[in-house]
Write an enzyme that holds these catalytic residues in place. Structure first.
Site, PDB file in Angstrom:
ATOM      1  N   GLU A  95      39.113  43.539  33.608  1.00 28.54           N
ATOM      2  CA  GLU A  95      38.578  42.109  32.943  1.00 28.54           C
ATOM      3  C   GLU A  95      37.270  42.011  33.128  1.00 28.54           C
ATOM      4  OE1 GLU A  95      42.879  39.964  34.170  1.00 28.54           O
ATOM      5  OE2 GLU A  95      40.964  39.204  35.085  1.00 28.54           O
ATOM      6  N   CYS A 145      30.137  38.808  33.411  1.00 25.67           N
ATOM      7  CA  CYS A 145      30.349  39.446  34.387  1.00 25.67           C
ATOM      8  C   CYS A 145      31.138  40.520  34.309  1.00 25.67           C
ATOM      9  CB  CYS A 145      31.370  38.228  35.073  1.00 25.67           C
ATOM     10  SG  CYS A 145      31.970  38.802  36.966  1.00 25.67           S
ATOM     11  N   CYS A 152      40.102  47.498  44.133  1.00 19.10           N
ATOM     12  CA  CYS A 152      38.931  47.411  45.079  1.00 19.10           C
ATOM     13  C   CYS A 152      39.367  47.871  46.452  1.00 19.10           C
ATOM     14  CB  CYS A 152      38.000  46.085  45.309  1.00 19.10           C
ATOM     15  SG  CYS A 152      36.495  45.965  46.225  1.00 19.10           S
ATOM     16  N   CYS A 156      38.783  42.619  51.187  1.00 19.09           N
ATOM     17  CA  CYS A 156      38.486  41.266  51.630  1.00 19.09           C
ATOM     18  C   CYS A 156      39.702  40.294  51.651  1.00 19.09           C
ATOM     19  CB  CYS A 156      37.289  40.574  51.021  1.00 19.09           C
ATOM     20  SG  CYS A 156      35.866  41.819  51.008  1.00 19.09           S
ATOM     21  N   CYS A 159      40.273  37.965  48.302  1.00 14.41           N
ATOM     22  CA  CYS A 159      39.968  38.230  47.179  1.00 14.41           C
ATOM     23  C   CYS A 159      41.368  39.048  46.439  1.00 14.41           C
ATOM     24  CB  CYS A 159      38.837  39.285  47.277  1.00 14.41           C
ATOM     25  SG  CYS A 159      38.461  39.999  45.611  1.00 14.41           S
ATOM     26  N   CYS A 376      35.947  33.403  40.007  1.00 13.53           N
ATOM     27  CA  CYS A 376      35.394  34.175  40.862  1.00 13.53           C
ATOM     28  C   CYS A 376      36.801  34.762  41.763  1.00 13.53           C
ATOM     29  CB  CYS A 376      34.283  33.816  41.900  1.00 13.53           C
ATOM     30  SG  CYS A 376      32.749  34.258  41.397  1.00 13.53           S
TER      31      CYS A 376
HETATM   32  N1  SAH Z   1      32.645  43.314  45.279  1.00 15.78           N
HETATM   33  C1  SAH Z   1      31.556  42.582  45.271  1.00 15.78           C
HETATM   34  C2  SAH Z   1      31.200  42.114  43.923  1.00 15.78           C
HETATM   35  C3  SAH Z   1      32.509  41.542  43.344  1.00 15.78           C
HETATM   36  S1  SAH Z   1      33.150  40.114  43.931  1.00 15.78           S
HETATM   37  C4  SAH Z   1      31.220  41.523  46.144  1.00 15.78           C
HETATM   38  O1  SAH Z   1      32.126  41.434  46.830  1.00 15.78           O
HETATM   39  O2  SAH Z   1      30.046  41.037  46.106  1.00 15.78           O
HETATM   40  C5  SAH Z   1      32.343  38.773  43.392  1.00 15.78           C
HETATM   41  C6  SAH Z   1      31.972  37.483  44.461  1.00 15.78           C
HETATM   42  O3  SAH Z   1      33.407  36.790  44.388  1.00 15.78           O
HETATM   43  C7  SAH Z   1      32.106  37.767  45.919  1.00 15.78           C
HETATM   44  O4  SAH Z   1      30.862  37.054  46.659  1.00 15.78           O
HETATM   45  C8  SAH Z   1      33.377  37.572  46.466  1.00 15.78           C
HETATM   46  O5  SAH Z   1      32.953  37.555  47.778  1.00 15.78           O
HETATM   47  C9  SAH Z   1      33.644  36.456  45.773  1.00 15.78           C
HETATM   48  N2  SAH Z   1      35.146  36.181  45.820  1.00 15.78           N
HETATM   49  C10 SAH Z   1      36.089  37.075  45.901  1.00 15.78           C
HETATM   50  N3  SAH Z   1      37.442  36.487  45.859  1.00 15.78           N
HETATM   51  C11 SAH Z   1      36.993  35.081  46.025  1.00 15.78           C
HETATM   52  C12 SAH Z   1      37.911  33.940  46.010  1.00 15.78           C
HETATM   53  N4  SAH Z   1      39.433  33.992  45.991  1.00 15.78           N
HETATM   54  N5  SAH Z   1      37.471  32.529  45.861  1.00 15.78           N
HETATM   55  C13 SAH Z   1      36.066  32.459  45.711  1.00 15.78           C
HETATM   56  N6  SAH Z   1      35.226  33.709  45.753  1.00 15.78           N
HETATM   57  C14 SAH Z   1      35.614  35.069  45.886  1.00 15.78           C
HETATM   58 FE1  SF4 Z   2      36.000  44.108  46.768  1.00 21.89          FE
HETATM   59 FE2  SF4 Z   2      36.794  41.495  46.424  1.00 21.89          FE
HETATM   60 FE3  SF4 Z   2      35.606  42.056  48.530  1.00 21.89          FE
HETATM   61 FE4  SF4 Z   2      34.138  42.069  46.286  1.00 21.89          FE
HETATM   62  S1  SF4 Z   2      35.149  40.522  47.524  1.00 21.89           S
HETATM   63  S2  SF4 Z   2      34.229  43.645  48.036  1.00 21.89           S
HETATM   64  S3  SF4 Z   2      35.787  42.704  44.868  1.00 21.89           S
HETATM   65  S4  SF4 Z   2      37.736  42.914  47.770  1.00 21.89           S
END
Ligand code: SAH
Ligand code: SF4
Length: 397
Positions: A95, A145, A152, A156, A159, A376
């Site tokens: 996406e 974006c 991934c 995290c 996420c 996000c």
């Molecule tokens: N992997 C990279 C870039 C993609 S994630 C990273 O982690 O930086 C982009 C942003 O969205 C990151 O700051 C991530 O922590 C945030 N993010 C991911 N899941 C989220 C959620 N459920 N609510 C709010 N922010 C989130």
């Molecule tokens: Fe991967 Fe999501 Fe963590 Fe970014 S926030 S590093 S996309 S698991």
């Protein structure tokens, strides 16, 4: 070691086109024409490259130049955000999101994606770039974006991409294809100005493709994005942060997903912290060859009961003291795979107040595109069981 995948023609830089053409006994000038077709005009079908000889067009088609991705859905949100679901050649879906800057009466100053608000830059930087900026006068500036992986590997806990797990890296041509497809969908009066690597995947885990995509996107004969308008967001892969700084001389804006101010809570949210703990990450940020007047964006997703206490904000203020940063607070977007959620807004404001009181620029990101799951962290794998609550909207449309 696995041999590197052969370079797809869409991923070739102009000088590589010259070499490839020379090997075929073709004249060098076609290199710029082909690169232009692909990256400036978004044309990847050799048959449509009218100023290229028929013989060369046939040769290009034979070596695989052509469409590598198609848009299978466009979900338009009430706020103008568009989520594009893109299907790749192997059937995998990713996406990418178009976020037009919000302007006019009632618009709030803090957009979802920070580069849109020049978060990584101070406003006076604008003066340095009159010619590029001229192109945007009177236009609605759009931030796109983009994703760098299918899923991934970083895991995290808050996420959706992390919970879905890693499927594969994207090639540089697949990263760039998202921009080519997105640009073709811009509305009248819109212009692509910023690109943020904040979609699905960890860009620095797929360093080679990310770096090549950066070179392609910023090449003056192609899409010609300004390097200062491209932001790579990372969960904190220390060696690759240093490499990015070296390879691009600090020109690429950096956003760091910090989300906690001590190792214990950060490791609980982001397993990567066990490999690269905070001290190492901060040392890498301090060593990043920052351009004049620029700042690193610190992303801090607020998760209720995990990292949202005012005491954490104070710890964060101490941790970042003296560093050129700005802080974006993102109340966690709920995901179905987890019971974690955002704090109430009173706590979000209290957290922000503590950081502003310590002298930091600190913004709360609005959620944009919630109704199409484009906010996000809500980018998930189609075909997998939908893990995001709002995802039902898009799956049914
Ligand atoms: N992997 C990279 C870039 C993609 S994630 C990273 O982690 O930086 C982009 C942003 O969205 C990151 O700051 C991530 O922590 C945030 N993010 C991911 N899941 C989220 C959620 N459920 N609510 C709010 N922010 C989130
Ligand atoms: Fe991967 Fe999501 Fe963590 Fe970014 S926030 S590093 S996309 S698991």
């Amino acid at each position: 070691m696995k041999p590197a995948a052969p370079l797809h023609p869409i991923a070739r830089l102009p000088e590589e086109w010259r070499d490839a053409l020379a090997q075929r006994g073709e004249r060098a000038f076609a290199a710029k024409q082909i690169f232009n077709w692909i990256h400036r005009h978004g044309v990847v079908d050799p048959a449509a490259m009218t100023n290229v000889s028929a013989r060369l067009r046939a040769a290009l088609a034979e070596e695989g130049l052509g469409s590598i991705a198609e848009i299978v859905h466009v979900h338009r949100s009430a706020d103008g955000t568009r989520k594009l679901v893109v299907r790749l050649k192997d059937g995998a879906t990713i996406e990418t999101v178009l976020l037009p800057a919000v302007s006019g009466p009632g618009a709030r100053p803090e957009p979802e994606i920070d580069a849109d608000a020049d978060a990584a830059y101070d406003d006076e930087d604008e003066e340095d770039e009159p010619t590029t900026e001229e192109a945007f006068r009177g236009k609605t500036r759009v931030t796109q974006c983009i994703s760098t992986q299918v899923g991934c590997a970083m895991g995290c806990v808050f996420c959706a991409s992390g919970v879905a797990g890693w499927k594969r890296h994207l090639g540089p041509e697949e990263i760039v294809a998202q921009i080519l497809l997105g640009r073709a969908l811009l509305d009248e009066g819109e212009a692509l100005r910023n690109v943020v690597f904040m979609g699905m995947g960890e860009p620095l885990h797929n360093y080679d493709s990310t770096a090549r995509a950066l070179r392609l996107l910023t090449h003056p004969d192609g899409i010609a994005l300004s390097t200062r308008r491209v932001t790579v967001s990372t969960s904190g892969l220390v060696p690759e942060i240093a490499r990015l700084g070296r390879d691009f001389n600090g020109q690429i804006a950096l956003a760091i997903s910090l989300h906690a101010a001590d190792d214990e809570s950060r490791s609980a949210l982001m397993p990567i912290n066990k490999k690269y703990p905070l001290a190492e990450l901060l040392a890498a940020l301090k060593a990043y060859p920052m351009q004049r007047r620029r700042r690193i964006t610190i992303e801090y997703t607020l998760v209720s009961g995990k990292n949202d206490d005012v005491a954490e904000a104070q710890k964060l203020a101490r941790l970042l003291r003296g560093m050129p940063v700005k802080i974006n607070l993102i109340p966690m977007n709920p995901i179905e795979a987890s019971t974690l959620g955002p704090p109430d807004m009173a706590r979000v404001f209290a957290f922000q107040k503590a950081l502003v009181g310590s002298g930091y620029s600190c913004f709360i990101r609005r959620r944009r595109g919630d109704d199409v799951s484009a906010a996000c962290g809500q980018l998930v794998l189609l075909g997998a069981k939908p893990k995001v609550k709002a995802f039902r909207n898009s799956a049914s449309s």
